[in-house]
Design an enzyme around this catalytic site. Structure first.
Site, PDB file in Angstrom:
ATOM      1  N   GLU A   1       3.802   9.048   4.472  1.00  0.00           N
ATOM      2  CA  GLU A   1       4.499   9.829   3.445  1.00  0.00           C
ATOM      3  C   GLU A   1       3.392  10.410   2.551  1.00  0.00           C
ATOM      4  OE1 GLU A   1       6.970   7.376   0.892  1.00  0.00           O
ATOM      5  OE2 GLU A   1       8.586   8.833   0.898  1.00  0.00           O
TER       6      GLU A   1
ATOM      7  N   SER B   1       3.419   2.295  -3.189  1.00  0.00           N
ATOM      8  CA  SER B   1       4.775   2.413  -2.652  1.00  0.00           C
ATOM      9  C   SER B   1       5.687   3.133  -3.619  1.00  0.00           C
ATOM     10  CB  SER B   1       5.364   1.024  -2.423  1.00  0.00           C
ATOM     11  OG  SER B   1       4.565   0.286  -1.565  1.00  0.00           O
TER      12      SER B   1
ATOM     13  N   HIS C   1       0.873   7.407   1.807  1.00  0.00           N
ATOM     14  CA  HIS C   1       1.655   6.173   1.907  1.00  0.00           C
ATOM     15  C   HIS C   1       1.876   5.808   3.369  1.00  0.00           C
ATOM     16  CE1 HIS C   1       5.712   4.014   0.943  1.00  0.00           C
ATOM     17  NE2 HIS C   1       4.724   3.164   1.060  1.00  0.00           N
TER      18      HIS C   1
ATOM     19  N   ASN D   1      10.917   4.406  -0.359  1.00  0.00           N
ATOM     20  CA  ASN D   1      11.362   3.240  -1.128  1.00  0.00           C
ATOM     21  C   ASN D   1      12.514   3.522  -2.072  1.00  0.00           C
ATOM     22  OD1 ASN D   1       9.844   0.955  -0.165  1.00  0.00           O
ATOM     23  ND2 ASN D   1       8.061   2.172  -0.747  1.00  0.00           N
TER      24      ASN D   1
HETATM   25  P1  NAD Z   1      -1.618  -7.329  -0.816  1.00  0.00           P
HETATM   26  O1  NAD Z   1      -1.229  -8.194  -1.957  1.00  0.00           O
HETATM   27  O2  NAD Z   1      -1.479  -7.837   0.578  1.00  0.00           O
HETATM   28  O3  NAD Z   1      -3.148  -6.858  -0.995  1.00  0.00           O
HETATM   29  C1  NAD Z   1      -3.663  -6.321  -2.175  1.00  0.00           C
HETATM   30  C2  NAD Z   1      -5.172  -6.521  -2.162  1.00  0.00           C
HETATM   31  O4  NAD Z   1      -5.725  -5.792  -3.266  1.00  0.00           O
HETATM   32  C3  NAD Z   1      -5.587  -7.992  -2.335  1.00  0.00           C
HETATM   33  O5  NAD Z   1      -6.458  -8.364  -1.275  1.00  0.00           O
HETATM   34  C4  NAD Z   1      -6.321  -7.993  -3.681  1.00  0.00           C
HETATM   35  O6  NAD Z   1      -7.407  -8.902  -3.732  1.00  0.00           O
HETATM   36  C5  NAD Z   1      -6.813  -6.551  -3.764  1.00  0.00           C
HETATM   37  N1  NAD Z   1      -7.142  -6.080  -5.107  1.00  0.00           N
HETATM   38  C6  NAD Z   1      -6.534  -6.367  -6.278  1.00  0.00           C
HETATM   39  N2  NAD Z   1      -7.167  -5.737  -7.303  1.00  0.00           N
HETATM   40  C7  NAD Z   1      -8.205  -5.049  -6.752  1.00  0.00           C
HETATM   41  C8  NAD Z   1      -9.234  -4.220  -7.277  1.00  0.00           C
HETATM   42  N3  NAD Z   1      -9.334  -3.981  -8.583  1.00  0.00           N
HETATM   43  N4  NAD Z   1     -10.140  -3.684  -6.428  1.00  0.00           N
HETATM   44  C9  NAD Z   1     -10.062  -3.947  -5.089  1.00  0.00           C
HETATM   45  N5  NAD Z   1      -9.116  -4.724  -4.538  1.00  0.00           N
HETATM   46  C10 NAD Z   1      -8.204  -5.273  -5.347  1.00  0.00           C
HETATM   47  O7  NAD Z   1      -0.813  -5.975  -1.017  1.00  0.00           O
HETATM   48  P2  NAD Z   1      -0.342  -4.928   0.116  1.00  0.00           P
HETATM   49  O8  NAD Z   1       0.982  -5.321   0.631  1.00  0.00           O
HETATM   50  O9  NAD Z   1      -1.477  -4.656   1.050  1.00  0.00           O
HETATM   51  O10 NAD Z   1      -0.092  -3.636  -0.806  1.00  0.00           O
HETATM   52  C11 NAD Z   1      -1.163  -2.806  -1.201  1.00  0.00           C
HETATM   53  C12 NAD Z   1      -0.597  -1.461  -1.614  1.00  0.00           C
HETATM   54  O11 NAD Z   1       0.091  -0.880  -0.500  1.00  0.00           O
HETATM   55  C13 NAD Z   1       0.424  -1.544  -2.752  1.00  0.00           C
HETATM   56  O12 NAD Z   1       0.289  -0.412  -3.553  1.00  0.00           O
HETATM   57  C14 NAD Z   1       1.748  -1.554  -2.006  1.00  0.00           C
HETATM   58  O13 NAD Z   1       2.808  -1.070  -2.780  1.00  0.00           O
HETATM   59  C15 NAD Z   1       1.429  -0.591  -0.869  1.00  0.00           C
HETATM   60  N6  NAD Z   1       2.272  -0.718   0.318  1.00  0.00           N
HETATM   61  C16 NAD Z   1       2.646  -1.955   0.786  1.00  0.00           C
HETATM   62  C17 NAD Z   1       3.439  -2.039   1.939  1.00  0.00           C
HETATM   63  C18 NAD Z   1       3.826  -3.385   2.508  1.00  0.00           C
HETATM   64  O14 NAD Z   1       4.665  -3.410   3.440  1.00  0.00           O
HETATM   65  N7  NAD Z   1       3.245  -4.481   2.055  1.00  0.00           N
HETATM   66  C19 NAD Z   1       3.830  -0.872   2.616  1.00  0.00           C
HETATM   67  C20 NAD Z   1       3.409   0.375   2.128  1.00  0.00           C
HETATM   68  C21 NAD Z   1       2.629   0.430   0.980  1.00  0.00           C
END
Ligand code: NAD
Length: 296
Positions: free
Chosen positions: A151, A118, A139, A189
């Site tokens: 994005e 993000s 993104h 963001n």
């Molecule tokens: P989340 O916490 O729901 O999920 C993250 C996952 O990554 C977890 O299941 C965790 O076990 C796993 N993980 C951690 N370390 C790891 C590794 N070394 N190898 C493989 N898996 C691993 O997080 P999320 O909300 O899905 O966010 C994930 C990414 O997407 C982040 O970079 C976040 O900024 C981005 N993002 C999130 C949103 C949102 O609305 N939540 C929107 C756009 C982008």
């Protein structure tokens, strides 16, 4: 680019795996947690079921999409066969850097490595690899199967060819890609997080309550969801991590996260995914109740 790996199977990873699998790609979904993988598969199946109920897909398409997804906790040899990797692991620079170093070693030289980060610098992520020209930001927005925008973030070294291939791939997924440059928070963001932070500051200062703040923004600004509900939906830990990247990246105190947000994350109140943030969430129920901490 037909063989895709998705790293991380949380809120975003399951949606990204879903849209690739539904559009005829084979997906290798990797997470360090087997529980997270099982939860992701259940979510994908539930969301495909919803699409089936609405008549958007057939039973056969649902089954094919599910068959297209393979899950694993190993960064194994199968990764070497992937044409495109989309990393969607926890929003933590060190975790992402170490994943990209690993991917660079295992993936074939021509593979494109994308991050769904993000806010973290694509140029910094790319610098962990020996192929910075093939590293890019892809993104997606939450929930991925529903939201149209991708994005696409060009790192300092990303080539035109890699960028246009990711723009095309996004369109193939039924999305609308927008190309932006690599600065903290990119576009989405850089604009959204200060608004969410300001909503939390407004609550913290006692200007208004949770529902009042969200109602003003919904009815007054035609936002489909108020900023506090949206923060719960994104994940308060994710919001905090992004604000820290903005604060450090621009060196500007205006991005400093509200102490209330910091406290909530420290207390493990991360929003919808933990059942409580500004509101409380009960699985299977759409009712939105202000969390006890904020109830009058
Ligand atoms: P989340 O916490 O729901 O999920 C993250 C996952 O990554 C977890 O299941 C965790 O076990 C796993 N993980 C951690 N370390 C790891 C590794 N070394 N190898 C493989 N898996 C691993 O997080 P999320 O909300 O899905 O966010 C994930 C990414 O997407 C982040 O970079 C976040 O900024 C981005 N993002 C999130 C949103 C949102 O609305 N939540 C929107 C756009 C982008």
């Amino acid at each position: 680019m037909k063989h895709i790996a998705v790293i991380g199977s949380g809120s975003m990873g399951n949606g990204i795996a879903h849209v690739f699998a539904q559009t005829g790609h084979s997906v290798l979904l990797i997470d360090v947690s087997e529980t997270a993988l099982q939860k992701a598969l259940a979510t994908i199946e539930k969301n495909l079921g919803r699409q089936l109920e609405k008549g958007a897909i057939t039973e056969e398409q649902k089954n094919i999409a599910l068959q297209n997804i393979k899950t694993t906790t190993e960064y194994g040899a199968e990764l070497a066969n992937c044409d495109l990797v989309v990393e969607a692991a926890t929003e933590n620079p060190e975790i992402k850097f170490s994943i990209f170093r690993k991917l660079d070693e295992i993936c074939k030289p021509e593979a494109i490595l994308a991050s769904n980060t993000s806010s973290i610098s694509i140029t910094k992520i790319a610098a962990q690899t020996k192929r910075p020209s093939q590293v890019i930001g892809m993104h997606f927005m939450n929930p991925v199967p529903v939201m149209k925008l991708v994005e696409v973030i060009r790192g300092y070294a990303t080539t035109d060819d890699v960028c246009s291939r990711i723009m095309e791939k996004s369109k193939e997924l039924g999305k609308i890609p927008v190309e932006v440059n690599d600065y903290p928070g990119f576009v989405a963001n850089k604009i959204l997080m200060p608004m969410i932070n300001e909503a939390i500051i407004t609550l913290h200062e006692g200007v208004a309550g949770v529902e009042e703040i969200d109602t003003v923004m919904k009815l007054g600004m035609a936002h489909p969801m108020g900023p506090l509900q949206l923060a719960d939906f994104i994940g308060l830990d994710v919001c905090l991590a992004i604000l820290k990247v903005l604060q450090e990246g621009f060196g500007n105190p205006k991005y400093a996260p509200c102490p209330l947000l910091v406290n909530m994350v420290t207390a493990g109140k991360l929003g919808a995914k933990t059942g409580e943030g500004f509101y409380t969430y009960t699985p299977g129920s759409k009712e939105l109740k202000v969390a006890p901490f904020f109830s009058k």
